[in-house]
Design a protein around this motif. Structure first.
Motif, PDB file in Angstrom:
ATOM      1  N   ALA A  17       0.687  -1.129  -0.038  1.00  0.00           N
ATOM      2  CA  ALA A  17       0.112  -0.001  -0.008  1.00  0.00           C
ATOM      3  C   ALA A  17       0.784   1.198   0.132  1.00  0.00           C
ATOM      4  N   SER A  18       1.971   1.320   0.766  1.00  0.00           N
ATOM      5  CA  SER A  18       2.794   2.294   0.893  1.00  0.00           C
ATOM      6  C   SER A  18       3.390   2.827  -0.447  1.00  0.00           C
ATOM      7  N   SER A  19       3.656   1.712  -1.065  1.00  0.00           N
ATOM      8  CA  SER A  19       4.345   1.890  -2.609  1.00  0.00           C
ATOM      9  C   SER A  19       3.218   2.484  -3.595  1.00  0.00           C
ATOM     10  N   VAL A  20       2.004   2.027  -3.524  1.00  0.00           N
ATOM     11  CA  VAL A  20       0.977   2.505  -4.390  1.00  0.00           C
ATOM     12  C   VAL A  20       0.565   3.996  -3.944  1.00  0.00           C
ATOM     13  N   LEU A  21       0.606   4.157  -2.859  1.00  0.00           N
ATOM     14  CA  LEU A  21       0.459   5.753  -2.191  1.00  0.00           C
ATOM     15  C   LEU A  21       1.423   6.553  -2.837  1.00  0.00           C
ATOM     16  N   ARG A  22       2.706   6.289  -2.684  1.00  0.00           N
ATOM     17  CA  ARG A  22       3.938   7.160  -3.084  1.00  0.00           C
ATOM     18  C   ARG A  22       3.611   7.110  -4.804  1.00  0.00           C
ATOM     19  N   ASP A  23       3.581   6.326  -5.454  1.00  0.00           N
ATOM     20  CA  ASP A  23       3.343   6.514  -6.935  1.00  0.00           C
ATOM     21  C   ASP A  23       2.316   7.135  -7.372  1.00  0.00           C
ATOM     22  N   ALA A  24       1.079   7.004  -6.615  1.00  0.00           N
ATOM     23  CA  ALA A  24       0.010   7.865  -7.198  1.00  0.00           C
ATOM     24  C   ALA A  24       0.270   9.353  -6.786  1.00  0.00           C
ATOM     25  N   PHE A  37       2.867  10.828  -9.392  1.00  0.00           N
ATOM     26  CA  PHE A  37       2.524  10.811 -10.601  1.00  0.00           C
ATOM     27  C   PHE A  37       1.064  11.867 -10.809  1.00  0.00           C
ATOM     28  N   LEU A  38       0.552  12.089  -9.806  1.00  0.00           N
ATOM     29  CA  LEU A  38      -0.480  13.183  -9.643  1.00  0.00           C
ATOM     30  C   LEU A  38       0.159  14.563  -9.808  1.00  0.00           C
ATOM     31  N   GLY A  39       1.486  14.662  -9.376  1.00  0.00           N
ATOM     32  CA  GLY A  39       2.143  15.996  -9.657  1.00  0.00           C
ATOM     33  C   GLY A  39       1.783  17.077  -8.787  1.00  0.00           C
ATOM     34  N   VAL A  40       1.588  17.140  -7.338  1.00  0.00           N
ATOM     35  CA  VAL A  40       1.141  18.229  -6.645  1.00  0.00           C
ATOM     36  C   VAL A  40       2.711  18.931  -6.709  1.00  0.00           C
ATOM     37  N   ASP A  41       3.784  18.344  -6.611  1.00  0.00           N
ATOM     38  CA  ASP A  41       5.108  19.189  -6.649  1.00  0.00           C
ATOM     39  C   ASP A  41       5.448  19.362  -7.794  1.00  0.00           C
ATOM     40  N   GLN A  50       3.407  20.885   8.414  1.00  0.00           N
ATOM     41  CA  GLN A  50       2.127  20.157   8.138  1.00  0.00           C
ATOM     42  C   GLN A  50       1.963  19.718   6.798  1.00  0.00           C
ATOM     43  N   LEU A  51       1.773  18.671   6.251  1.00  0.00           N
ATOM     44  CA  LEU A  51       1.600  18.173   4.949  1.00  0.00           C
ATOM     45  C   LEU A  51       0.338  17.575   4.743  1.00  0.00           C
ATOM     46  N   VAL A  52      -0.260  18.043   3.610  1.00  0.00           N
ATOM     47  CA  VAL A  52      -1.646  17.679   3.238  1.00  0.00           C
ATOM     48  C   VAL A  52      -1.483  17.047   1.638  1.00  0.00           C
ATOM     49  N   LEU A  53      -2.050  15.862   1.435  1.00  0.00           N
ATOM     50  CA  LEU A  53      -1.862  15.293   0.210  1.00  0.00           C
ATOM     51  C   LEU A  53      -3.456  14.577   0.084  1.00  0.00           C
ATOM     52  N   GLN A  54      -3.870  14.780  -1.348  1.00  0.00           N
ATOM     53  CA  GLN A  54      -5.010  14.104  -1.708  1.00  0.00           C
ATOM     54  C   GLN A  54      -4.877  13.495  -2.968  1.00  0.00           C
ATOM     55  N   SER A  55      -5.262  12.193  -3.219  1.00  0.00           N
ATOM     56  CA  SER A  55      -5.336  11.717  -4.622  1.00  0.00           C
ATOM     57  C   SER A  55      -6.126  10.395  -4.861  1.00  0.00           C
ATOM     58  N   GLU A  93      -9.464  -4.006  -3.513  1.00  0.00           N
ATOM     59  CA  GLU A  93     -11.143  -3.459  -4.023  1.00  0.00           C
ATOM     60  C   GLU A  93     -11.398  -2.303  -3.623  1.00  0.00           C
ATOM     61  N   PHE A  94     -10.577  -1.442  -3.143  1.00  0.00           N
ATOM     62  CA  PHE A  94     -10.839  -0.149  -2.922  1.00  0.00           C
ATOM     63  C   PHE A  94     -10.497   1.003  -4.219  1.00  0.00           C
ATOM     64  N   ARG A  95     -11.500   1.719  -4.578  1.00  0.00           N
ATOM     65  CA  ARG A  95     -11.060   2.684  -5.588  1.00  0.00           C
ATOM     66  C   ARG A  95     -12.004   4.042  -5.022  1.00  0.00           C
ATOM     67  N   GLY A  96     -10.994   4.961  -4.858  1.00  0.00           N
ATOM     68  CA  GLY A  96     -11.505   6.522  -4.566  1.00  0.00           C
ATOM     69  C   GLY A  96     -10.305   7.087  -3.939  1.00  0.00           C
ATOM     70  N   ASP A  97     -10.921   8.329  -3.302  1.00  0.00           N
ATOM     71  CA  ASP A  97      -9.789   9.107  -2.775  1.00  0.00           C
ATOM     72  C   ASP A  97      -9.131   8.839  -1.658  1.00  0.00           C
ATOM     73  N   VAL A  98      -7.830   8.990  -1.295  1.00  0.00           N
ATOM     74  CA  VAL A  98      -7.330   8.968  -0.009  1.00  0.00           C
ATOM     75  C   VAL A  98      -6.720  10.455   0.250  1.00  0.00           C
ATOM     76  N   THR A  99      -6.962  10.822   1.526  1.00  0.00           N
ATOM     77  CA  THR A  99      -6.585  12.453   1.988  1.00  0.00           C
ATOM     78  C   THR A  99      -5.731  11.977   2.960  1.00  0.00           C
ATOM     79  N   ILE A 100      -4.298  12.355   2.992  1.00  0.00           N
ATOM     80  CA  ILE A 100      -3.591  12.327   4.159  1.00  0.00           C
ATOM     81  C   ILE A 100      -3.286  13.689   4.645  1.00  0.00           C
ATOM     82  N   LYS A 101      -3.393  13.804   6.011  1.00  0.00           N
ATOM     83  CA  LYS A 101      -2.882  15.128   6.802  1.00  0.00           C
ATOM     84  C   LYS A 101      -1.721  14.519   7.612  1.00  0.00           C
TER      85      LYS A 101
END
Length: 585
Positions: free
Chosen positions: A382-389, A392-396, A456-461, A467-475
């Motif tokens: 899961a950590s790898s999936v989050l990092r890659d997402a 690739f989203l490109g917040v930075d 403080q770091l906020v990320l959403q992707s 089976e999960f498909r949707g948004d993950v928001t991390i603060k």
């Protein structure tokens, strides 16, 4: 409107670097407190987050708060007192008087912005009030909340910042918004654009689906060739699409029924590496092979019924219909006779429907059914999936570009493609949708703040995992170590996810000296949530201990009604604890 992180960073840096005299202009109104009275009707005043020395038209009392207006800046700062009440307690009628003195009407937008700005120590001008009031007139209550946040955080009062934060408060998930944008691109014949491909990749969709071409025999040859090929993500996607197509298309099952059933028969032996989740599909494959390869027997029919039942989750919405369909098919079986090709195709279609009933395991289950179960479909961590997402989203995206000597070699990001859409000649709905998404990406940067050692770091992707498909928001909030790296021993991490059954779920992870406590809130009663989660607690303990952490406990609750109504980024903006420098752990 200028878009991008660099513009945001530049605006914040300029605002922080300015002195009060640089910020103030003649006619500006602001709130301040007299610290010390000086000779010559001068005073030292605390205002706008700093101290300034000013000439006053009338004597004041030390230690009192006033509302001032800048009279002149020719020979230092010259001020007049407009109100003797502290700005935080200014009555509405006095706010109206201030607006009238500035030549502005006391509209509700002008009143709301002026009162909020004075309470937060922001210098006001006529043009600023008019601009901000224009935003509020178009955005309503959410715009008021955005302005309050901007003022309390002393953010630049610019349209770029306002629109970005307004996008963050908008309802609807990023997954849904990107899916809608992708549909717009398809409808307007931009299906093959880089933006459409990038969004599809982020949403976990294959850019290329497996296509059957030619006659039925040629299609069968292509299928066999594909199944004998190298194990690749594209092959897994092709198998998943094949299963979905066969489940929905009886003619496809009929055309390839013979070739597929032959393949199933050849590979019906149990796999030594088969895991427990895929075992029901293995049994379904064996039962289907037995029915198709020999005269029909009562035992074979019973085995197929049981295998189909095991392959379908009890709560799956299509389970009753598929089981009823099987019962109708069973009425046509002739015991002791071989299955007709039509009957075999119907059973294969039914088995395919059961195999792809779990979205997160569709490719794996379909591969087992058609005899390609030697393939590996293990999910990455899961950590790898989050990092890659997030990458690739490109917040930075802008920061990555700034660090690259050769911009042409910069990695592709979704944000990069969205910015291109906004600059190209595109239909208005596509541009507006792209602007909304870029605004939400910019908001993540705005909400990620750094104050000395505290970060403080906020990320959403959008994310697809199992089976999960949707948004993950991390603060994430915590302190930096001396070397500038985050301190993983003392921090707080909040995860906001929309779960299929638990709905809005918030996981609040607090870490103190590598001791972890979890607070979990979901839209079901706390006792039931605890009962559902209990089996996973032991494995959670083991996973944390493997990483050098210790679980001290897990608590469960149902979120407050007001929290359920807000999207995650709005909840983060409205969280009082987000404003402070100290971290609760």
């Amino acid at each position: 409107m200028e878009i991008g992180q660099q513009a945001l960073q530049r605006g914040v840096r300029l605002q922080e670097a300015r002195s009060p005299i640089d910020i103030l202009k003649e006619g500006h109104i602001f709130s301040g407190k007299t610290i010390k009275l000086l000779p010559g009707q001068m005073a030292e005043i605390a205002a706008l987050g700093q101290k300034l020395t000013a000439q006053l038209e009338t004597p004041l009392q030390a230690g009192e708060r006033y509302t001032f207006q800048v009279v002149s800046l020719d020979r230092g700062v010259s001020l007049r007192v407009l109100a003797e009440n502290p700005a935080a307690k200014l009555p509405a009628d006095q706010v109206s008087v201030l607006l009238e003195k500035m030549g502005l009407q006391p509209t509700k937008e002008n009143m709301a912005f002026t009162a909020a700005a004075l309470q937060n120590g922001t210098a006001l001008s006529k043009s600023l009030i008019q601009t901000a009031s224009g935003w509020l007139g178009k955005s309503g209550a959410e715009g008021v909340e955005v302005v309050r946040f901007m003022l309390s955080r002393h953010l630049p009062i610019t349209e770029n910042v306002f629109q970005s934060l307004l996008a963050a408060r908008s309802t609807g998930s990023m997954t849904g918004k990107m899916g809608s944008l992708q549909q717009l691109l398809v409808q307007n014949d931009f299906k093959q654009s880089e933006a459409a491909k990038a969004i599809g990749r982020l949403l976990g969709e294959t850019a290329e689906t497996f296509a059957f071409k030619g006659t039925a025999n040629e299609k069968a040859v292509q299928l066999v060739s594909a199944l004998q090929g190298t194990d690749t993500p594209e092959k897994a996607a092709a198998i998943r699409v094949l299963g979905q197509s066969m489940a929905a298309n009886p003619s496809l099952a009929a055309q390839h029924g013979e070739a597929l059933l032959a393949g199933i028969a050849r590979s019906s032996e149990p796999s030594l590496n088969q895991n427990a989740e895929l075992r029901p599909v293995q049994l379904l494959k064996q039962a289907l092979s037995q029915l198709a390869g020999s005269p029909v027997s009562e035992k074979a029919v019973t085995a197929f019924k049981q295998a189909l039942s095991l392959s379908l989750p009890l709560g799956h919405p299509e389970r009753p219909a598929l089981m009823q369909q099987l019962a109708q098919l069973a009425d046509g079986f002739e015991i002791g006779q071989a299955l007709s090709q039509k009957m075999a195709a119907s059973l294969l279609q039914l088995a395919s429907s059961a195999a792809v009933s779990l979205p997160g395991q569709a490719a794996s289950r379909m591969a087992v059914l058609i005899g390609a179960d030697a393939l590996s479909f293990e999910e990455p961590p899961a950590s790898s999936v989050l990092r890659d997402a997030f990458r690739f989203l490109g917040v930075d995206h802008e920061a990555v570009l700034a660090s690259k000597e050769n911009v042409q070699n910069a990695p592709q990001t979704v944000k990069q493609e969205l910015i291109k859409l906004m600059s190209d000649t595109m239909p208005a709905p596509i541009k507006e949708a792209a602007e909304q998404m870029v605004g939400r990406l910019n908001a993540q940067h705005i909400l990620s703040a750094e104050s000395g050692p505290v970060q403080q770091l906020v990320l959403q992707s959008p994310l697809q995992f199992g089976e999960f498909r949707g948004d993950v928001t991390i603060k994430w909030e915590g302190k930096k170590k001396a070397d500038g790296k985050i301190d993983a021993d003392f921090c707080r991490v909040l995860f906001y996810v929309e779960m299929p059954r638990l709905k809005q779920t918030v996981i609040d992870m607090q870490v103190q000296n590598r001791i972890v406590h979890l607070h979990i809130a979901a839209e079901i009663p706390g006792p039931l949530l605890k009962k559902i989660s209990s089996p996973a607690v032991d494995s959670l303990k083991e996973a944390l201990e493997a990483g050098g952490y210790r679980l001290s406990g897990v608590s469960f609750k149902e979120p407050a009604a007001l929290e359920k109504e807000k999207p995650p980024l709005a909840r983060i903006m409205d969280d009082d604890r987000y404003m402070g420098v100290d971290i609760r752990i």
